[in-house]
Write an enzyme that holds these catalytic residues in place. Structure first.
Site, PDB file in Angstrom:
ATOM      1  N   ILE A 160       0.753  -1.038  -0.038  1.00 49.31           N
ATOM      2  CA  ILE A 160       0.133  -0.086   0.177  1.00 49.31           C
ATOM      3  C   ILE A 160       0.753   1.436   0.033  1.00 49.31           C
ATOM      4  O   ILE A 160       1.981   1.365   0.794  1.00 49.31           O
ATOM      5  CB  ILE A 160      -0.951   0.063   1.112  1.00 49.31           C
ATOM      6  CG1 ILE A 160      -1.969   1.208   0.998  1.00 49.31           C
ATOM      7  CG2 ILE A 160      -0.224   0.211   2.505  1.00 49.31           C
ATOM      8  CD1 ILE A 160      -3.281   0.691   0.252  1.00 49.31           C
ATOM      9  N   THR A 163       1.667   7.281   2.011  1.00 49.43           N
ATOM     10  CA  THR A 163       2.409   8.345   2.640  1.00 49.43           C
ATOM     11  C   THR A 163       3.500   8.912   1.651  1.00 49.43           C
ATOM     12  O   THR A 163       4.049   8.095   0.960  1.00 49.43           O
ATOM     13  CB  THR A 163       3.048   7.516   4.018  1.00 49.43           C
ATOM     14  OG1 THR A 163       2.265   6.933   4.649  1.00 49.43           O
ATOM     15  CG2 THR A 163       3.766   8.739   4.722  1.00 49.43           C
ATOM     16  N   THR A 197       6.089   0.412   3.437  1.00 50.12           N
ATOM     17  CA  THR A 197       6.343  -1.105   3.784  1.00 50.12           C
ATOM     18  C   THR A 197       6.317  -2.215   2.740  1.00 50.12           C
ATOM     19  O   THR A 197       5.320  -2.228   2.175  1.00 50.12           O
ATOM     20  CB  THR A 197       5.509  -1.480   5.107  1.00 50.12           C
ATOM     21  OG1 THR A 197       5.715  -0.702   6.039  1.00 50.12           O
ATOM     22  CG2 THR A 197       6.061  -2.865   5.440  1.00 50.12           C
ATOM     23  N   GLU A 280      -6.571  -2.270   8.976  1.00 48.32           N
ATOM     24  CA  GLU A 280      -5.010  -1.885   9.215  1.00 48.32           C
ATOM     25  C   GLU A 280      -4.793  -1.582  10.575  1.00 48.32           C
ATOM     26  O   GLU A 280      -3.794  -2.326  11.048  1.00 48.32           O
ATOM     27  CB  GLU A 280      -4.468  -0.632   8.365  1.00 48.32           C
ATOM     28  CG  GLU A 280      -3.247  -0.515   8.192  1.00 48.32           C
ATOM     29  CD  GLU A 280      -2.666   0.607   7.299  1.00 48.32           C
ATOM     30  OE1 GLU A 280      -1.387   1.018   7.846  1.00 48.32           O
ATOM     31  OE2 GLU A 280      -3.316   0.852   6.592  1.00 48.32           O
TER      32      GLU A 280
END
Length: 441
Positions: A160, A163, A197, A280
């Site tokens: 995902i 950010t 990540t 999440e």
């Protein structure tokens, strides 16, 4: 521990694993826990510290987990049963995919994080927990046909990517742009994504982009190819904790993506992102609570044998006081997470998002506070050993470095605390309005 014997050290296990009655856990859940713990030990937990120090979990581990369908539990419950059946996936370590519920999810996430280190597990699960669900929930049939067969089986990896360097928890103000080409067939993406990540290992990113004007109404979500795709540059970031998680910086320079890679519709990005955040944050809270257990129980065990001033640390009232305060926070947090998991098993997705969205944000923030307390206490009680990246205190030292990774991702602590109360105010106002209308009838 390789076997399923309950750890006798106080605070080391949730109550049901200490043999205490539970209103949530069935015999089927208990049997899955045993199988899950054995699988995790053999394939991840026994090597977790070694791989965290190396900074990378070997690639074969991801493939082993996928072979046994052991990354699917990271997805929201209920699972996408129709898709899984089409792909020949009928069960997860003996649990039928149609029987999977959020209690199983809680057990799985607890066992995945049994090492106390978030990096090794985080290197495996980010795509399934955060990257794939928006495609399952909101993707068109054509989009799902193109991507889900490879993603759900692990033939391809996803992440995902929301950010950015200047926009983390402030999702509404991301600036990465996706502008349609002159022929209308492609989006041309320009911008950067940071702290992603698993990005470095991912074939695709479920990415938030700006297709319209400023603010949340201008956001959309695309499936963006990463590995070896023209215009995409990726590099790993050095971070203090979660070292094995593959934290990545992504640069996008005129990256062409077919318009058919749009998830949902243009301008729906904020809603899609927010919907996925509830899951999440819950997954994070479960793993963080396990890490707090590992830290505090390690300190408890150490205090029983470590001597100072002619007696064990456990014989010192101030030490017992520290353990008690942290333990009370931990057990309270654990009970709250179990309660949310149970409630999700008995609510529709829509009702769960409405009633539990704010509380889940609060729980995620609180779990990180609890981890911070338990990790700080553990390091203090280990003394010099807790300040050393080797030897008796190396685990609690590593867990303390992981704490910011619990307090910031998925919405930073202060943002989530504020969000949770604003959500509760909205629910109250809606209920008050209904009551006032009904009283007029």
């Amino acid at each position: 521990m390789a076997d399923n014997s309950p750890n006798p050290v106080p605070f080391s296990e949730p109550p049901y694993l200490r043999g205490l009655p539970s209103p949530y856990i069935t015999d089927a859940h208990r049997e899955f826990q045993k199988r899950c713990r054995r699988f995790m030990w053999e394939n991840l937990i026994q090597h977790a510290m070694e791989w965290e120090k190396l900074g990378t979990v070997p690639e074969h581990v991801f493939h082993t987990f996928c072979k046994y369908n052991m990354l699917l539990p990271n997805m929201p419950a209920p699972l996408p049963v129709d898709w899984l059946k089409r792909l020949g996936i009928d069960d997860i370590l003996g649990v039928k995919v149609e029987d999977w519920d959020y209690i199983y999810t809680g057990i799985y996430c607890d066992e995945l994080n049994r090492s106390g280190l978030s990096g090794p597990g985080g290197s495996l699960n980010a795509g399934f927990a955060f990257g794939i669900p928006p495609i399952v929930k909101f993707g068109s049939k054509e989009l799902q046909e193109r991507f889900l067969p490879d993603l759900l089986t692990g033939r391809k990896r996803a992440c995902i990517a929301i950010t950015e360097p200047e926009a983390g928890s402030d999702v509404a103000n991301i600036v990465t742009t996706a502008t349609k080409s002159a022929d209308g067939k492609y989006y041309i993406i320009n911008g950067t994504k940071k702290w992603i990540t698993n990005g470095i290992w991912s074939d695709y990113a479920t990415m938030a982009v700006r297709t319209g004007g400023p603010g949340p109404s201008g956001l959309s979500v695309l499936v963006v190819p990463l590995k070896n795709h023209p215009g995409v540059t990726m590099r790993r970031l050095k971070v203090a904790g979660q070292v094995a998680g593959g934290t990545t910086y992504i640069e996008l320079d005129d990256v062409k993506v077919p318009v058919s890679n749009l998830i949902g519709k243009e301008g729906q990005g904020m809603r899609l992102i927010m919907t996925n955040f509830n899951h999440e944050r819950l997954v994070i809270a479960i793993g963080v609570t396990r890490a707090a257990r590992v830290a505090l129980s390690a300190a408890f065990s150490y205090c029983l044998k470590r001597e100072a001033f002619g007696k064990t640390l456990m014989d010192q009232p101030v030490v017992r006081h520290r353990l008690a305060k942290a333990g009370a926070e931990l057990e309270t947090m654990s009970a709250w997470v179990e309660q949310i998991l149970y409630q999700l098993c008995h609510l529709s997705k829509e009702e769960g998002d409405l009633q539990l969205g704010g509380l889940t944000a609060m729980a995620k923030a609180k779990s990180a506070m609890v981890l911070n307390e338990c990790a700080q206490v553990a390091v203090l009680l280990f003394g010099g050993n807790g300040f050393t990246q080797a030897g008796q205190g190396e685990l609690v030292e590593a867990i303390l470095r992981d704490v910011p990774g619990a307090r910031i991702p998925g919405g930073s602590e202060d943002v989530l605390l504020d969000l949770s109360v604003r959500q509760l105010v909205k629910i109250y106002q809606a209920q008050e309005k209904k009551l006032s209308q009904s009283s007029k009838i």
